[in-house]
Design a protein around this motif. Structure first.
Motif, PDB file in Angstrom:
ATOM      1  N   UNK A 227     -29.881 -77.727  18.205  1.00  0.00           N
ATOM      2  CA  UNK A 227     -30.367 -77.001  17.036  1.00  0.00           C
ATOM      3  C   UNK A 227     -30.445 -75.507  17.339  1.00  0.00           C
ATOM      4  N   UNK A 228     -30.126 -74.685  16.348  1.00  0.00           N
ATOM      5  CA  UNK A 228     -30.166 -73.224  16.494  1.00  0.00           C
ATOM      6  C   UNK A 228     -31.192 -72.670  15.519  1.00  0.00           C
ATOM      7  N   UNK A 229     -32.160 -71.936  16.025  1.00  0.00           N
ATOM      8  CA  UNK A 229     -33.251 -71.405  15.201  1.00  0.00           C
ATOM      9  C   UNK A 229     -32.904 -70.069  14.559  1.00  0.00           C
ATOM     10  N   UNK A 230     -31.846 -69.420  15.022  1.00  0.00           N
ATOM     11  CA  UNK A 230     -31.484 -68.114  14.480  1.00  0.00           C
ATOM     12  C   UNK A 230     -30.732 -68.225  13.168  1.00  0.00           C
ATOM     13  N   UNK A 231     -30.155 -67.090  12.753  1.00  0.00           N
ATOM     14  CA  UNK A 231     -29.425 -67.029  11.487  1.00  0.00           C
ATOM     15  C   UNK A 231     -27.994 -66.585  11.768  1.00  0.00           C
ATOM     16  N   UNK A 232     -27.042 -67.483  11.507  1.00  0.00           N
ATOM     17  CA  UNK A 232     -25.635 -67.157  11.756  1.00  0.00           C
ATOM     18  C   UNK A 232     -25.161 -65.981  10.908  1.00  0.00           C
ATOM     19  N   UNK A 233     -25.758 -65.798   9.743  1.00  0.00           N
ATOM     20  CA  UNK A 233     -25.316 -64.754   8.828  1.00  0.00           C
ATOM     21  C   UNK A 233     -25.954 -63.400   9.126  1.00  0.00           C
ATOM     22  N   UNK A 234     -26.764 -63.332  10.174  1.00  0.00           N
ATOM     23  CA  UNK A 234     -27.388 -62.060  10.573  1.00  0.00           C
ATOM     24  C   UNK A 234     -27.034 -61.837  12.040  1.00  0.00           C
ATOM     25  N   UNK A 235     -25.846 -61.324  12.324  1.00  0.00           N
ATOM     26  CA  UNK A 235     -25.379 -61.242  13.716  1.00  0.00           C
ATOM     27  C   UNK A 235     -26.195 -60.321  14.612  1.00  0.00           C
ATOM     28  N   UNK A 236     -26.938 -59.383  14.012  1.00  0.00           N
ATOM     29  CA  UNK A 236     -27.748 -58.470  14.821  1.00  0.00           C
ATOM     30  C   UNK A 236     -29.235 -58.795  14.709  1.00  0.00           C
ATOM     31  N   UNK A 237     -29.537 -60.035  14.368  1.00  0.00           N
ATOM     32  CA  UNK A 237     -30.913 -60.452  14.163  1.00  0.00           C
ATOM     33  C   UNK A 237     -31.781 -60.197  15.394  1.00  0.00           C
ATOM     34  N   UNK A 238     -31.204 -60.384  16.591  1.00  0.00           N
ATOM     35  CA  UNK A 238     -31.974 -60.213  17.819  1.00  0.00           C
ATOM     36  C   UNK A 238     -32.184 -58.739  18.165  1.00  0.00           C
ATOM     37  N   UNK A 239     -31.525 -57.832  17.451  1.00  0.00           N
ATOM     38  CA  UNK A 239     -31.588 -56.409  17.794  1.00  0.00           C
ATOM     39  C   UNK A 239     -32.345 -55.573  16.745  1.00  0.00           C
ATOM     40  N   UNK A 240     -32.069 -55.787  15.479  1.00  0.00           N
ATOM     41  CA  UNK A 240     -32.747 -55.037  14.423  1.00  0.00           C
ATOM     42  C   UNK A 240     -32.539 -55.756  13.097  1.00  0.00           C
ATOM     43  N   UNK A 241     -33.293 -55.368  12.106  1.00  0.00           N
ATOM     44  CA  UNK A 241     -33.153 -55.939  10.776  1.00  0.00           C
ATOM     45  C   UNK A 241     -33.323 -54.825   9.754  1.00  0.00           C
ATOM     46  N   UNK A 242     -32.381 -54.719   8.845  1.00  0.00           N
ATOM     47  CA  UNK A 242     -32.438 -53.677   7.822  1.00  0.00           C
ATOM     48  C   UNK A 242     -33.523 -53.968   6.794  1.00  0.00           C
ATOM     49  N   UNK A 243     -33.753 -55.255   6.531  1.00  0.00           N
ATOM     50  CA  UNK A 243     -34.670 -55.631   5.460  1.00  0.00           C
ATOM     51  C   UNK A 243     -36.042 -56.033   5.952  1.00  0.00           C
ATOM     52  N   UNK A 244     -36.298 -55.940   7.254  1.00  0.00           N
ATOM     53  CA  UNK A 244     -37.598 -56.341   7.786  1.00  0.00           C
ATOM     54  C   UNK A 244     -38.682 -55.346   7.375  1.00  0.00           C
TER      55      UNK A 244
END
Length: 244
Positions: A227-244
């Motif tokens: 199982x993968x807990x991340x988001x495949x559609x957010x490739x930079x999720x581990x680095x930054x988020x524009x909408x956070x």
């Protein structure tokens, strides 16, 4: 093995046909031509299903380029997506092996941790490394559009121009770097095989992604994909988020 069996039984993966490489400089790209190509597919499933266009895409006109240009674009896009899917499917399998995901005497990149799943390995790559990867992909994509005859204008769908020797570090071509394939031998059948394998790989990688996000969603591979807990559609999720 279960994944391979499930995909091999899929009619959708094998029913399509590849674009025909005509000897003339301009390739025909009408719906009638696509129907003829479908009917010429020697595979059993291709012969039984024929042309399959449930969304009617062969009747569309993208960006006011015209219908034939749109069909040329769709044919090229399918081949390219199939190639990417084949690389992704085999890449997932390779990255799941201890050779890649296991301990290393010397870390392959900063932030590497043993035991991570393939998508988690991507998350662990530093932002600078991800930007370099995307930069290289962008350059290859751009170069692939510099064609003697564009696929939207009668050119051969799926053709990628040679890059060997364009710069001193480019010692191989992107396609067939070791000259293993004979381009003059059964071109039509070779392209059909490539198309079918690409469609099979698209089903394969999306089956893996679906099972990793929703365990049990693909019964034949349930329990085989972590199982993968991340988001495949957010490739930079581990680095930054524009909408956070």
């Amino acid at each position: 093995m279960k994944v391979t069996l499930a995909l091999a039984l899929s009619a959708h993966a094998l029913a399509y046909v590849a674009p025909k490489h005509n000897t003339v400089s301009v390739l025909s790209a009408t719906k009638e031509d696509m129907a003829a190509l479908a009917e010429s597919n020697p595979d059993f499933l291709g012969q039984s299903l024929g042309l399959w266009d449930p969304l009617g895409c062969l009747n569309l006109d993208f960006w006011t380029l015209g219908n034939e240009a749109t069909i040329g674009y769709l044919r090229h896009a399918e081949i390219k997506h199939g190639r990417v899917a084949m690389a992704a499917f085999l890449g997932y399998l390779a990255q799941s092996t201890p050779v890649v995901s296991g301990p290393h005497a010397k870390l392959p990149y900063s932030g590497y941790e043993p035991g991570l799943t393939p998508p988690e390995q991507w998350d662990a790559i530093p932002l600078a490394g991800k930007i370099q990867i995307f930069g290289i992909i962008g350059m290859l994509e751009s170069y692939g559009e510099i064609l003697p005859q564009h696929y939207c204008n009668g050119g051969l769908p799926g053709y990628y121009p040679p890059i060997k020797g364009n710069r001193f570090e480019l010692i191989f071509n992107l396609y067939d770097p070791f000259n293993w394939f004979d381009e003059n031998k059964d071109k039509i059948r070779g392209r059909q095989v490539e198309i079918n394998n690409g469609r099979l790989a698209m089903l394969g990688i999306f089956s893996i992604i679906s099972e990793s996000k929703v365990p049990g969603s693909v019964p034949l591979i349930t329990g085989l994909i972590p199982e993968y807990k991340g988001d495949y559609m957010v490739p930079f999720e581990a680095d930054f988020s524009i909408f956070a």
